[in-house]
Design a protein around this motif. Structure first.
Motif, PDB file in Angstrom:
ATOM      1  N   VAL A 250      11.764  14.384  -5.368  1.00  0.00           N
ATOM      2  CA  VAL A 250      11.295  14.923  -6.664  1.00  0.00           C
ATOM      3  C   VAL A 250       9.650  15.335  -6.434  1.00  0.00           C
ATOM      4  O   VAL A 250       8.803  14.793  -5.842  1.00  0.00           O
ATOM      5  N   SER A 252       6.532  17.716  -8.256  1.00  0.00           N
ATOM      6  CA  SER A 252       5.782  17.809  -9.138  1.00  0.00           C
ATOM      7  C   SER A 252       4.242  18.423  -8.800  1.00  0.00           C
ATOM      8  O   SER A 252       3.685  17.977  -7.873  1.00  0.00           O
ATOM      9  N   GLY A 253       3.429  18.981  -9.938  1.00  0.00           N
ATOM     10  CA  GLY A 253       2.346  19.421  -9.777  1.00  0.00           C
ATOM     11  C   GLY A 253       2.307  20.895  -9.887  1.00  0.00           C
ATOM     12  O   GLY A 253       3.183  21.704  -9.415  1.00  0.00           O
ATOM     13  N   THR A 255       2.707  24.746 -11.026  1.00  0.00           N
ATOM     14  CA  THR A 255       3.906  25.302 -11.518  1.00  0.00           C
ATOM     15  C   THR A 255       5.062  25.192 -10.626  1.00  0.00           C
ATOM     16  O   THR A 255       5.953  25.966 -10.992  1.00  0.00           O
ATOM     17  N   GLU A 257       8.390  24.654  -9.371  1.00  0.00           N
ATOM     18  CA  GLU A 257       9.896  24.428  -9.779  1.00  0.00           C
ATOM     19  C   GLU A 257      10.703  24.672  -8.623  1.00  0.00           C
ATOM     20  O   GLU A 257      10.612  25.193  -7.596  1.00  0.00           O
ATOM     21  N   TRP A 272      10.957  24.005  -3.395  1.00  0.00           N
ATOM     22  CA  TRP A 272      10.051  24.018  -4.645  1.00  0.00           C
ATOM     23  C   TRP A 272       9.131  25.395  -4.510  1.00  0.00           C
ATOM     24  O   TRP A 272       8.372  25.287  -3.592  1.00  0.00           O
ATOM     25  N   GLU A 280      -5.953  20.362  -9.200  1.00  0.00           N
ATOM     26  CA  GLU A 280      -4.581  19.889  -9.348  1.00  0.00           C
ATOM     27  C   GLU A 280      -3.999  18.980  -8.151  1.00  0.00           C
ATOM     28  O   GLU A 280      -4.625  19.234  -6.877  1.00  0.00           O
ATOM     29  N   HIS A 283       2.681  16.484  -5.709  1.00  0.00           N
ATOM     30  CA  HIS A 283       3.191  14.957  -5.617  1.00  0.00           C
ATOM     31  C   HIS A 283       4.800  15.115  -5.069  1.00  0.00           C
ATOM     32  O   HIS A 283       5.431  15.822  -5.756  1.00  0.00           O
TER      33      HIS A 283
END
Length: 377
Positions: A250, A252-253, A255, A257, A272, A280, A283
């Motif tokens: 997983v 994240s952070g 933009t 995707e 991603w 920012e 993760h």
């Protein structure tokens, strides 16, 4: 003039010691009279008088400086020399303690180089250096549960001055590494490995960073038992990619995707992509049950660089060529020849073939690197 002749005589004597033993192993080549002339200038075309310009040769029997001189009041220089058609020639100019290289000198009679421009830059310890792009490649866990991470960073200097370190204790650039990672190995980069180091959770570069882009590739380890790769971003990254081989990762952070997968050496990596603003964090949460790998991360370095530089999502404003700086490649060639040149009879056949193959590879990298730098000026 007499001083220059004496230098030529001393150089000829020293170089003869290197080349006399390799006559039988070097193919016959022809020589022709050539010239290389031009001007040393700043980015605004202002001439640089009194700059030291060096003519270099890279050939099977010899490599290194052939001649040097100082530019005149208009920044002009001119060399006349006997050109070996099987050799590579290039020029360098030293300015403010930094060496700047020209593209390879043309030695064809119909296309003599009479307009060589060597652009040099003043230095500054304050001009900004930003991160143009960054790519993290997270491998499957090793047998002990640790994971190797390949980190490719593209730095950019948009100023008209070369960024240098303000003093011996401070770097010319520094940036964050994922917290909790350990170790550091420097891979294929545009700066010397000796100029890249780890200080805690920071990556520091002490080499001068000339205007344009510089690639830095490093590898480090996420220890066993850690399931999160956490990277804080201080100044923002306009293009960031995370590639992970394991499933159930997983990310994240910013933009970021989930995008398409990448196939490297027959193995699939989930990718991603996006951007991360200043302040920012990124993760990467990894599976809790590590699996035994079937590969070595080192084998992925070349295809990873190829994919990142050729895929449509790798957005960089101009074409790049991976490889060491010309000066570093010249040093590598010199070290290789110092060990093997003239010793074919006492060297095992397989080892001699490996030497010739490696020498050809280094020369090819040097030609490609110099040609690319000439096109991008």
């Amino acid at each position: 003039m007499r001083g220059r002749r004496r230098r030529h005589c001393r150089a000829a004597f020293l170089l003869s010691n290197l080349s006399v033993f390799s006559v039988l192993s070097v193919p016959f080549v022809t020589a022709q009279t050539n010239r290389a002339e031009g001007r040393v200038q700043r980015p605004d075309s202002t001439p640089v008088p009194g700059a030291r310009v060096v003519l270099h040769q890279v050939a099977a029997a010899r490599q290194g400086p052939l001649d040097s001189l100082l530019t005149d009041s208009q920044g002009r220089f001119r060399f006349a020399f006997r050109a070996d058609t099987a050799a590579l020639y290039l020029l360098s100019a030293r300015h403010s303690g930094i060496e700047y290289f020209s593209p390879p000198v043309r030695i064809k009679p119909e296309r003599l180089d009479s307009t060589v421009r060597i652009v040099v830059y003043d230095t500054s310890s304050t001009v900004p250096v930003s991160v143009e792009a960054r790519h993290l490649v997270v491998a499957k866990p090793d047998q002990d549960g640790s994971r190797h991470v390949l980190d490719l960073i593209v730095l950019r200097n948009d100023a008209q001055r070369t960024r240098v370190a303000p003093d011996s204790l401070q770097p010319s650039w520094s940036g964050p590494l994922p917290r909790g990672t350990i170790g550091l190995e420097v891979g294929e980069s545009d700066v010397s490995p000796a100029a890249v180091a780890r200080r805690g959770d920071s990556l520091v570069v002490t080499a001068p960073l000339a205007p344009g882009e510089k690639q830095v590739t490093v590898e480090y380890v996420l220890p066993a038992g850690r399931e999160v790769l956490d990277l804080g971003v201080a100044e923002g990254v306009p293009m960031l990619n995370v590639l992970a081989e394991e499933k159930n990762v997983v990310v994240s952070g910013g933009t970021l995707e989930l995008a398409d997968s990448q196939l490297l050496r027959g193995r699939s990596f989930h990718r991603w992509t996006g951007s991360v603003a200043a302040g920012e964090s990124v993760h990467v949460r990894l599976p809790g049950r590590p699996r035994t790998p079937e590969w070595l991360l080192a084998a992925l370095v070349a295809p990873v660089v190829l994919v990142l530089t050729s895929a449509a999502w790798y957005v960089i404003r101009r074409k790049r060529v991976s490889g060491a700086p010309p000066g570093q490649l010249l040093d590598a060639l010199a070290a290789l020849d110092a060990r093997y040149l003239g010793r074919e009879g006492e060297t095992p056949t397989d080892e001699w073939r490996s030497y010739l193959a490696e020498r050809g590879r280094l020369k090819g990298l040097l030609e490609t690197s110099l040609a690319a730098r000439g096109q991008n000026r």
